[in-house]
Design a protein around this motif. Structure first.
Motif, PDB file in Angstrom:
ATOM      1  N   ASN A 376       0.827  -1.208   0.000  1.00 20.29           N
ATOM      2  CA  ASN A 376       0.000   0.000   0.000  1.00 20.29           C
ATOM      3  C   ASN A 376       0.864   1.263   0.000  1.00 20.29           C
ATOM      4  O   ASN A 376       0.368   2.373   0.078  1.00 20.29           O
ATOM      5  CB  ASN A 376      -0.953  -0.006   1.200  1.00 20.29           C
ATOM      6  N   LEU A 377       2.181   1.063  -0.056  1.00 23.80           N
ATOM      7  CA  LEU A 377       3.086   2.225  -0.152  1.00 23.80           C
ATOM      8  C   LEU A 377       3.212   2.605  -1.619  1.00 23.80           C
ATOM      9  O   LEU A 377       3.161   1.727  -2.490  1.00 23.80           O
ATOM     10  CB  LEU A 377       4.472   1.866   0.377  1.00 23.80           C
ATOM     11  N   ASN A 378       3.396   3.880  -1.879  1.00 29.60           N
ATOM     12  CA  ASN A 378       3.578   4.243  -3.287  1.00 29.60           C
ATOM     13  C   ASN A 378       5.003   3.906  -3.739  1.00 29.60           C
ATOM     14  O   ASN A 378       5.859   3.552  -2.921  1.00 29.60           O
ATOM     15  CB  ASN A 378       3.169   5.696  -3.555  1.00 29.60           C
ATOM     16  N   LEU A 379       5.240   4.005  -5.033  1.00 30.89           N
ATOM     17  CA  LEU A 379       6.533   3.560  -5.559  1.00 30.89           C
ATOM     18  C   LEU A 379       7.717   4.324  -4.966  1.00 30.89           C
ATOM     19  O   LEU A 379       8.722   3.716  -4.592  1.00 30.89           O
ATOM     20  CB  LEU A 379       6.527   3.630  -7.086  1.00 30.89           C
ATOM     21  N   MET A 415      11.559  -0.161 -12.802  1.00 27.71           N
ATOM     22  CA  MET A 415      11.959   1.205 -12.463  1.00 27.71           C
ATOM     23  C   MET A 415      12.558   1.239 -11.051  1.00 27.71           C
ATOM     24  O   MET A 415      13.545   1.935 -10.808  1.00 27.71           O
ATOM     25  CB  MET A 415      10.779   2.162 -12.559  1.00 27.71           C
ATOM     26  N   ILE A 416      11.991   0.463 -10.153  1.00 22.12           N
ATOM     27  CA  ILE A 416      12.556   0.378  -8.801  1.00 22.12           C
ATOM     28  C   ILE A 416      14.015  -0.075  -8.907  1.00 22.12           C
ATOM     29  O   ILE A 416      14.915   0.477  -8.270  1.00 22.12           O
ATOM     30  CB  ILE A 416      11.746  -0.630  -7.941  1.00 22.12           C
ATOM     31  N   GLU A 421      19.787   0.985  -8.279  1.00 22.21           N
ATOM     32  CA  GLU A 421      21.124   0.939  -8.869  1.00 22.21           C
ATOM     33  C   GLU A 421      21.757   2.333  -8.852  1.00 22.21           C
ATOM     34  O   GLU A 421      22.901   2.518  -8.446  1.00 22.21           O
ATOM     35  CB  GLU A 421      21.022   0.413 -10.297  1.00 22.21           C
ATOM     36  N   GLN A 422      20.945   3.310  -9.265  1.00 19.61           N
ATOM     37  CA  GLN A 422      21.473   4.685  -9.297  1.00 19.61           C
ATOM     38  C   GLN A 422      21.793   5.201  -7.901  1.00 19.61           C
ATOM     39  O   GLN A 422      22.804   5.851  -7.683  1.00 19.61           O
ATOM     40  CB  GLN A 422      20.444   5.635  -9.900  1.00 19.61           C
ATOM     41  N   ARG A 423      20.908   4.897  -6.964  1.00 20.42           N
ATOM     42  CA  ARG A 423      21.082   5.494  -5.638  1.00 20.42           C
ATOM     43  C   ARG A 423      22.159   4.806  -4.806  1.00 20.42           C
ATOM     44  O   ARG A 423      22.761   5.439  -3.946  1.00 20.42           O
ATOM     45  CB  ARG A 423      19.762   5.433  -4.864  1.00 20.42           C
TER      46      ARG A 423
END
Ligand code: SF4
Ligand code: SF4
Lengths: 468, 387
Positions: A376-379, A415-416, A421-423
């Motif tokens: 229920n958390l957003n992306l 996308m996650i 990976e980027q972060r």
């Protein structure tokens, strides 16, 4: 200089450790012969006390369910994420969780036939296999994991946290059990990344006007708020202990596997036992065992035995595959990969972010609980949580097991993955399977992919140690 | 009056201009105008209109755009619509949009709202949570709050206050729009040859990228044209198509059904423009409440709304009877959980009512229709044979 005599308390501690170690050694021997029992059927092959406790709890629960009619107990079908277990139990109603039946059918290798039967009645191959497995199980007499028939529902409690398919699932159930009342609890999504007062009030009003009256009607009992509050004290105690267990994986080596073994640890609190003393006892025992392992510097227990060398620490997103659960786990075991944090073990509550059931405002607290579950958390919230796990648990890699069935989890996972990976800069991996449809579990494919991924982790390790 | 063929051509162009040129031009004429993209199915566009905005339907790319980057965002087992939407978000087609609304219809659309947030597309990205509680004082209140969030988002951009007066005016305009659309369907019920299903589709879809005033003008002209005979009646069967409410079927698919000898006398292709049935109360001092009331009490059936107590299978059967249809075609997008999970129950209701049906699945970019045409042809022949 002679050896300093140990203090009595230390001596006692060492003795305990020795006893524990002997027990583990014996179990390791037994372990070679034992296979992994179904989830909820006793946990991993090394029988720690907590596992025996859990097995007993489940046996009692299913026995009670099979005798529900004779005991005069009413039965509620409901879902795991955002479940209202304390409320259900406060009316002395017995909960049944169709998802758990589905995953157990998967582990007991029955799901393929159930899914096929559901598809014969017109269900598409494309849709969530939990639903089809459950429908197939019903078409085949609704025999539960213990081999006994599950009772028909007296109430369908549709609290659909974090997934639309729940809604469709219950529309189907409603047709299979005509005349059974349905109580709907709509859980607003955390679209803006927060829970507002208006969202809480919306849920409380639904509880007061829709859910509780239907439970009163079905159970013939009046709502007892103080009983509910009392149960919530137990919930909070068990939740504290669960968080300690899960967070023990921050240690090196981790004493637990927070995904494969994690699914056993969350069993009681995510299902029929939250709010009970039995759950508090279970988590007390589990935490004691984990502490013992910490003291001994032991790695996680697995069906193949203890993991002796922790080579890679991973964070995993997505549910596991149930039809090949043990083979899947073994791929990780064989290479020395251990899961230190997982999102799947948060589908029934993200307790490590601080939420606890609150006895002083039970309905508000239940509402917040429902809205706080992982799916229920957003992306953006999901990405931040995973990023936090990677950092807090010193993970070497992030892996997604993307299951075909579950759009709630899967849509957006690529996308996650990029974001993580980027972060964080750690290697990310992606595999695909399904929950309970064996047609979508290709062992060779998954193994190949994982092996390449582990090679990537190894190379990175080498580079990091060389300081390049 | 503009000739009907010209109106249809224009509508076709508007329907598939994936750059939304006309909408963007509309916006550029006045600095206080805003563009709000909305995903299927339904969204109360009245609130955008009252905020001096244009609500623009974003219904995927169909077979009109090659997906280059979008596929890298989705696994193969996820429906096609969101990958096309992401493609447009990444290739600049949706630039100049001020915000986006993602109605609560399924987990794909829900998670797409998060992807837009992560990509920071537009100045706001709102997931519009439909209440699944149908008590006006509870679910209705929640719905009002959801609308207020979007109103707040919009006024934060253009500083336009949505007054009751403006909102009532917008409701009236959309009431006309709904009435005209219904009228076209009613005319088609009697004279389906006068306007094909594909033409109807163009005309309706064009309305999702035009100001409602302009669309009303188009609809009015179409209705006038349809008073006169056009085309030739054929020995076709009459069918209802259901299941295509979100990802849109390619035009080739609709054409194939028609060419196989079926008049499509009702469908859910552009359901968002038709979801609310009848007028929304505009003689009120509380227009937001009126919008909420309409959502709760006047919605057509759809797989995305909880239906216990008012089962959609039964409502489909009623629709078939109302339209005097001979059968139903279940046509759902592949991997569309809401539509596909409803199908067996709805088919069962059709069986009970003795309504013949067939089903197939599609992708918005399906290019081969031979099998579908054959299937629909056999369906049509079998109905004619047993009629
Ligand atoms: S889609 Fe996912 S969360 Fe929903 S019922 Fe299926 S497995 Fe469960
Ligand atoms: S086609 Fe179906 S699954 Fe896909 S976005 Fe639309 S409603 Fe959701």
């Amino acid at each position: 200089m002679g050896v300093k005599p140990t203090q009595p308390s230390q001596r006692e501690g060492l003795k305990q450790m020795q006893v524990y170690k002997n027990k583990m050694d014996q179990q390791k021997i037994q372990n070679k012969k034992t296979s992994l029992p179904p989830l909820g059927g006793g946990g991993t092959a090394i029988k720690e006390n907590s596992m025996i406790l859990q097995k007993d709890m489940l046996a009692k629960q299913f026995n009670e369910l099979s005798r529900a009619k004779e005991l005069g107990k009413k039965v509620v079908y409901t879902f795991v994420p955002g479940n209202l277990t304390e409320l259900i139990l406060s009316f002395d109603l017995l909960p049944v969780y169709p998802e758990i039946n589905a995953l157990q059918s998967g582990m007991r290798k029955k799901s393929a036939a159930y899914i096929r039967d559901a598809e014969k009645t017109g269900h598409s191959e494309d849709v969530c296999t939990y639903v089809k497995c459950d429908i197939g199980m019903m078409l085949n007499g609704n025999i539960g994991p213990t081999g006994e028939k599950l009772p028909d529902p007296d109430l369908l409690l549709l609290s659909y946290t974090g997934c639309f398919t729940f809604l469709k699932w219950f529309e189907n159930l409603e047709r299979l059990y005509p005349g059974v009342p349905v109580a709907m609890l709509h859980t607003p999504y955390q679209e803006d990344g927060k829970i507002t007062d208006e969202m809480v009030q919306y849920m409380v009003r639904q509880l007061e006007t829709e859910v509780i009256p239907k439970m009163e009607m079905v159970s013939g009992k009046k709502f007892d708020k103080s009983r509910l509050s009392e149960m919530m004290k137990n919930s909070a105690k068990a939740e504290d202990l669960l968080v300690k267990v899960l967070e023990s994986a921050k240690r090196k080596p981790t004493p637990i596997d927070a995904y494969f073994a994690g699914v056993y640890y969350i069993g009681p609190i995510f299902t029929a036992f939250r709010g009970t003393e039995a759950a508090v006892d279970y988590y007390t025992e589990l935490w004691n065992e984990v502490q013992e392992r910490i003291n001994l510097g032991l790695g996680p227990v697995t069906p193949e035995g203890e993991l002796n060398e922790e080579k890679y620490r991973l964070v995993v997103e997505g549910p596991p595959n149930w039809t090949h659960f043990r083979e899947f786990w073994k791929i990780f075991y064989d290479i020395g990969a251990v899961i230190v944090a997982s999102t799947y073990t948060k589908v029934g509550g993200v307790y490590d972010l601080g939420f606890r059931h609150n006895p002083s405002g039970p309905l508000e607290s239940l509402s917040e609980y429902c809205m706080g579950c992982y799916t229920n958390l957003n992306l953006p919230q999901r990405v931040s949580l995973i990023e936090k796990y990677v950092k807090d648990y010193s993970a070497d890699g992030f892996l997604i097991n993307s299951v075909k069935s579950c759009n709630s989890f899967s849509a957006g996972q690529l996308m996650i993955m990029r974001q993580i990976e980027q972060r964080t800069g750690i290697p990310v991996g992606f595999i695909e399977s399904d929950l309970v449809d064996p047609r979508y579990f290709s062992y060779a494919n998954i193994k190949n992919r994982l092996e390449s991924y582990f090679q990537m982790l190894e190379q990175r390790k080498i580079i990091m140690t060389q300081g390049v | 009056m503009e000739p009907l063929n010209r109106i249809i051509e224009k509508s076709k162009h508007l329907s598939f201009d994936l750059n939304y040129t006309y909408s963007k031009q509309w916006k550029s004429a006045d600095t206080s105008r805003i563009l709000v993209g909305y995903l299927p199915i339904y969204f109360p566009r009245e609130i955008v209109h009252a905020a001096n905005g244009l609500a623009v339907g974003i219904f995927g790319v169909g077979d009109r755009k090659q997906i280059i980057r979008g596929d890298a965002y989705y696994q193969s087992y996820i429906c096609h619509l969101p990958r096309g939407v992401i493609e447009m978000a990444l290739d600049g087609s949706l630039d100049k949009f001020d915000g986006f609304v993602f109605p609560a219809i399924c987990d794909c659309i829900r998670n797409l709202s998060g992807m837009f947030k992560l990509e920071q597309k537009g100045k706001f990205q709102r997931y519009f949570d439909y209440p699944q509680n149908f008590d006006l004082s509870i679910g209705g209140e929640f719905y009002i709050q959801e609308m207020k969030h979007i109103i707040g988002d919009m006024s934060g951009i253009n500083r336009v206050q949505v007054t009751d007066e403006n909102l009532i005016r917008s409701i009236r305009l959309f009431n006309i729009n709904r009435r005209f659309i219904e009228e076209i369907y009613n005319i088609r019920q009697e004279y389906p040859w006068r306007l094909s299903a594909v033409e109807t589709y163009y005309i309706l879809r064009a309305g999702t990228s035009l100001p409602v005033e302009e669309h009303n003008e188009i609809l009015k002209q179409v209705i006038d044209h349809l008073q006169n005979e056009r085309g030739e009646p054929m020995d076709n069967i009459r069918i209802v198509v259901t299941g295509s409410f979100c990802e849109q079927p390619p035009i080739g698919l609709i054409k194939s059904i028609e060419m196989a000898g079926c008049y499509i006398v009702d469908d859910d292709f552009m359901l968002g423009s038709r979801l609310i049935q009848g007028n929304i109360n505009s003689d009120t001092g509380n227009p937001l409440s009126a919008l909420a009331d309409a959502y709760i009490n006047q919605s057509a059936f759809s797989s995305c709304y909880y239906d216990v107590g008012n089962p959609k299978g039964k409502r489909l059967v009623e629709l078939v009877k109302k339209r005097n249809a001979d059968g139903v075609i279940f046509s759902a997008a592949s991997f569309c959980d809401p539509a596909l999970l409803d199908r067996p129950q709805m088919q069962k209701e059709c069986d009970i009512a003795g309504i013949p049906h067939i089903n197939f699945q599609f992708h918005e970019n399906t290019g081969q229709f031979k099998v579908i045409k054959e299937q629909a042809g056999t369906f049509s022949d079998s109905i004619k044979l047993w009629a």
